[in-house]
Enzyme design. Sequence first.
Site, short mmCIF file in Angstrom:
data_model
loop_
_atom_site.label_atom_id
_atom_site.label_comp_id
_atom_site.label_asym_id
_atom_site.label_seq_id
_atom_site.Cartn_x
_atom_site.Cartn_y
_atom_site.Cartn_z
N ARG A 1 14.06 -4.18 -8.34
CA ARG A 1 12.78 -4.02 -8.44
C ARG A 1 12.34 -3.91 -9.84
NH1 ARG A 1 10.19 -0.08 -3.87
NH2 ARG A 1 8.32 -1.53 -4.32
N PRO B 1 0.70 -1.10 0.01
CA PRO B 1 -0.02 -0.06 0.05
C PRO B 1 0.86 1.14 -0.04
CG PRO B 1 -0.70 -1.58 1.71
CD PRO B 1 0.65 -2.00 1.16
N GLU B 2 0.56 2.37 -0.68
CA GLU B 2 1.26 3.25 -0.83
C GLU B 2 0.25 4.64 -0.62
OE1 GLU B 2 3.17 4.07 -4.78
OE2 GLU B 2 3.41 1.72 -5.08
N LYS C 1 2.93 6.77 4.74
CA LYS C 1 2.29 5.73 4.97
C LYS C 1 1.76 5.25 6.17
CE LYS C 1 5.23 4.31 0.77
NZ LYS C 1 6.16 3.41 0.43
#
Length: 272
Positions: free
Chosen positions: A262, A2-3, A59
């Site tokens: 990534r 989640p961002e 966050k």
Amino acid sequence: MPELPEVETVRRDLNHLLAGRVLGPVQGLFPGSVKGIGFKKFAEVIQGSKIAKVGRRAKYLLISLDSGLTLVIHLKMTGVLQHQQKDDPLPRSARIIFYFKDGTRLVFSDQRKFGFIKLAEDTNELPEIKKLGPEPLDGKFTPAVLKQRLAGRKGPVKTVLLDQTVLAGLGNIYVLEALHRAGIAPQRSAATLKNDQIKKLHSAITRTLKEAIAARGSSVDTYRDGQGKSGWFQVKHRVYDKEGLKCKKCGHMIVKEMFRGRGTYWCPKCQR
Ligand SMILES: [Zn+2]
């Protein structure tokens, strides 16, 4: 993971759903999710407190209690916070359950167990919050501020924007989506961006985040909102998880490269 848009969606849901409810017992199916003071002490200290409001910094979710203490929660990779009724089925990876006096509950579930909950007297004094960069949706975040945050950063702009001390709240998805909307290659050195590119990037970041919040976040993996429902911003993704598809701006093929461990998705033609 989640961002900002996902955490903000959860914040809005929970603020509406939890404010005014009084905490009863806390159940620790995986007490290790609570950091700092031990789980037993934690459960003792918060019992009987009323939820004042649910806030957010980057966050981090900040659940303020009427006792003056704040529950600081980071969802990390797979954390989910859901308000439930007594008869709702518990999520499979439920870790901590906060029971309210009215019979409803707040369930923290976390498949990968990287998320955490801690208690703070003053969140501004927490080292991890103190070092955070500006909030991108704060009115004080202007192109001039972004320029100043990127100044002297020779690293790739993607890596620099992921650094929470430079700018708070962005992760892999929204950095890549914003860079595509701004026409900037992820590998480009942040320090070499021209003024007009910084302006475009600023506008791309704020617009992407606002649109994502309006769509209640991106559900690409385990993310769920405060009511256990998915978001739908993933249908508006232009590059993230779109390798092999045509770029909506120029028609070239979107590519995926592994970059510092990534997945990095981008259009080699229109992102410079
Ligand atoms: Zn393109």
